[in-house]
Design a protein around this motif. Structure first.
Motif, PDB file in Angstrom:
ATOM      1  N   ASP A   1       0.884  -1.267   0.124  1.00 46.11           N
ATOM      2  CA  ASP A   1       0.132   0.145  -0.014  1.00 46.11           C
ATOM      3  C   ASP A   1       0.772   1.190  -0.042  1.00 46.11           C
ATOM      4  O   ASP A   1       0.189   2.347   0.171  1.00 46.11           O
ATOM      5  CB  ASP A   1      -1.000  -0.033   1.294  1.00 46.11           C
ATOM      6  CG  ASP A   1      -1.931  -0.829   1.243  1.00 46.11           C
ATOM      7  OD1 ASP A   1      -2.465  -1.418  -0.161  1.00 46.11           O
ATOM      8  OD2 ASP A   1      -2.547  -1.710   2.220  1.00 46.11           O
ATOM      9  N   LYS A   2       2.193   1.287  -0.217  1.00 46.67           N
ATOM     10  CA  LYS A   2       3.189   2.340  -0.216  1.00 46.67           C
ATOM     11  C   LYS A   2       2.811   3.096  -1.666  1.00 46.67           C
ATOM     12  O   LYS A   2       3.015   2.340  -2.648  1.00 46.67           O
ATOM     13  CB  LYS A   2       4.382   2.094   0.237  1.00 46.67           C
ATOM     14  CG  LYS A   2       4.564   1.577   1.801  1.00 46.67           C
ATOM     15  CD  LYS A   2       5.636   1.437   2.218  1.00 46.67           C
ATOM     16  CE  LYS A   2       5.942   1.011   3.681  1.00 46.67           C
ATOM     17  NZ  LYS A   2       7.375   0.659   4.007  1.00 46.67           N
ATOM     18  N   CYS A   3       3.153   4.203  -1.403  1.00 47.04           N
ATOM     19  CA  CYS A   3       3.428   5.079  -2.766  1.00 47.04           C
ATOM     20  C   CYS A   3       4.977   4.877  -3.261  1.00 47.04           C
ATOM     21  O   CYS A   3       5.835   4.737  -2.555  1.00 47.04           O
ATOM     22  CB  CYS A   3       3.469   6.525  -2.443  1.00 47.04           C
ATOM     23  SG  CYS A   3       3.757   7.995  -3.785  1.00 47.04           S
TER      24      CYS A   3
ATOM     25  N   GLN B   1       5.144   6.425   1.469  1.00 49.26           N
ATOM     26  CA  GLN B   1       4.148   6.756   2.523  1.00 49.26           C
ATOM     27  C   GLN B   1       3.009   5.862   1.963  1.00 49.26           C
ATOM     28  O   GLN B   1       2.622   5.671   0.896  1.00 49.26           O
ATOM     29  CB  GLN B   1       3.762   8.287   2.875  1.00 49.26           C
ATOM     30  CG  GLN B   1       4.955   8.835   3.348  1.00 49.26           C
ATOM     31  CD  GLN B   1       4.657  10.333   3.599  1.00 49.26           C
ATOM     32  OE1 GLN B   1       3.392  10.817   3.616  1.00 49.26           O
ATOM     33  NE2 GLN B   1       5.500  11.265   3.779  1.00 49.26           N
ATOM     34  N   THR B   2       1.979   5.586   3.042  1.00 47.79           N
ATOM     35  CA  THR B   2       0.646   5.006   2.746  1.00 47.79           C
ATOM     36  C   THR B   2      -0.386   6.012   2.528  1.00 47.79           C
ATOM     37  O   THR B   2      -0.343   7.146   2.888  1.00 47.79           O
ATOM     38  CB  THR B   2       0.191   3.813   3.763  1.00 47.79           C
ATOM     39  OG1 THR B   2       0.218   4.630   4.992  1.00 47.79           O
ATOM     40  CG2 THR B   2       1.245   2.810   3.823  1.00 47.79           C
ATOM     41  N   GLY B   3      -1.248   5.638   1.836  1.00 51.58           N
ATOM     42  CA  GLY B   3      -2.666   6.358   1.934  1.00 51.58           C
ATOM     43  C   GLY B   3      -3.008   7.166   0.457  1.00 51.58           C
ATOM     44  O   GLY B   3      -3.763   7.697   0.198  1.00 51.58           O
ATOM     45  N   HIS B   4      -2.029   6.798  -0.401  1.00 53.62           N
ATOM     46  CA  HIS B   4      -2.283   7.449  -1.784  1.00 53.62           C
ATOM     47  C   HIS B   4      -1.257   6.741  -2.613  1.00 53.62           C
ATOM     48  O   HIS B   4      -0.362   5.864  -2.350  1.00 53.62           O
ATOM     49  CB  HIS B   4      -1.770   8.988  -1.948  1.00 53.62           C
ATOM     50  CG  HIS B   4      -0.331   9.260  -1.341  1.00 53.62           C
ATOM     51  ND1 HIS B   4       0.026   9.378  -0.196  1.00 53.62           N
ATOM     52  CD2 HIS B   4       0.680   9.363  -2.254  1.00 53.62           C
ATOM     53  CE1 HIS B   4       1.307   9.672   0.056  1.00 53.62           C
ATOM     54  NE2 HIS B   4       1.864   9.729  -1.267  1.00 53.62           N
ATOM     55  N   LYS B   5      -1.238   6.837  -3.902  1.00 54.54           N
ATOM     56  CA  LYS B   5      -0.519   6.282  -5.133  1.00 54.54           C
ATOM     57  C   LYS B   5       0.488   7.396  -5.574  1.00 54.54           C
ATOM     58  O   LYS B   5       0.129   8.522  -5.563  1.00 54.54           O
ATOM     59  CB  LYS B   5      -1.498   5.498  -5.930  1.00 54.54           C
ATOM     60  CG  LYS B   5      -2.069   4.309  -5.223  1.00 54.54           C
ATOM     61  CD  LYS B   5      -0.990   3.235  -4.777  1.00 54.54           C
ATOM     62  CE  LYS B   5      -1.603   2.147  -4.271  1.00 54.54           C
ATOM     63  NZ  LYS B   5      -1.023   1.211  -3.773  1.00 54.54           N
TER      64      LYS B   5
ATOM     65  N   ASP C   1      -1.044  10.344  -7.339  1.00 53.24           N
ATOM     66  CA  ASP C   1      -1.918  11.545  -6.523  1.00 53.24           C
ATOM     67  C   ASP C   1      -0.826  12.031  -5.344  1.00 53.24           C
ATOM     68  O   ASP C   1      -1.264  12.789  -4.652  1.00 53.24           O
ATOM     69  CB  ASP C   1      -2.918  10.832  -5.748  1.00 53.24           C
ATOM     70  CG  ASP C   1      -3.835  10.076  -6.552  1.00 53.24           C
ATOM     71  OD1 ASP C   1      -4.159  10.708  -7.679  1.00 53.24           O
ATOM     72  OD2 ASP C   1      -4.360   8.917  -6.494  1.00 53.24           O
ATOM     73  N   CYS C   2       0.479  11.568  -5.545  1.00 53.35           N
ATOM     74  CA  CYS C   2       1.701  12.134  -4.798  1.00 53.35           C
ATOM     75  C   CYS C   2       2.082  13.529  -5.015  1.00 53.35           C
ATOM     76  O   CYS C   2       2.297  13.951  -6.153  1.00 53.35           O
ATOM     77  CB  CYS C   2       2.612  11.281  -4.671  1.00 53.35           C
ATOM     78  SG  CYS C   2       3.996  11.488  -3.421  1.00 53.35           S
TER      79      CYS C   2
ATOM     80  N   ASN D   1       4.353  14.930  -2.707  1.00 53.64           N
ATOM     81  CA  ASN D   1       5.505  14.595  -1.778  1.00 53.64           C
ATOM     82  C   ASN D   1       6.818  14.673  -2.480  1.00 53.64           C
ATOM     83  O   ASN D   1       6.795  14.136  -3.857  1.00 53.64           O
ATOM     84  CB  ASN D   1       5.338  13.606  -0.659  1.00 53.64           C
ATOM     85  CG  ASN D   1       4.338  13.625   0.111  1.00 53.64           C
ATOM     86  OD1 ASN D   1       3.797  14.589   0.434  1.00 53.64           O
ATOM     87  ND2 ASN D   1       3.660  12.459   0.411  1.00 53.64           N
TER      88      ASN D   1
END
Length: 75
Positions: free
Chosen positions: A17-19, A24-28, A31-32, A34
């Motif tokens: 589930d990591k970008c 980080q988790t919570g997005h791909k 959509d990053c 960072n």
């Protein structure tokens, strides 16, 4: 997130589930927003300032080391 490894063949629940860009988790990746941060180099213990590159890019020490090993084995 290793060399030659894809999401569809991943069996590691800690990384699935990591970008791909920041780790980080919570997005791909698409959509990053960072900064690049290589999770492979982080796992190898590379210093924090040396993580600011895309995973699997020419700036990735772990990727270059793996390519050297693959090229040596292919000879």
């Amino acid at each position: 997130m290793g060399f030659g490894h894809t999401t569809t063949s991943c069996g590691d629940p800690d990384n699935m589930d990591k970008c791909f860009r920041c780790g980080q988790t919570g997005h791909k990746k698409q959509d990053c927003g960072n900064q690049d941060s290589c999770v492979v180099c982080a796992a190898r213990g590379v210093g924090k300032n040396d993580l600011k590159h895309a995973l699997g890019s020419g700036g990735c020490r772990s990727f270059r080391d793996t390519l050297k090993k693959v090229n040596v084995l292919a000879k």
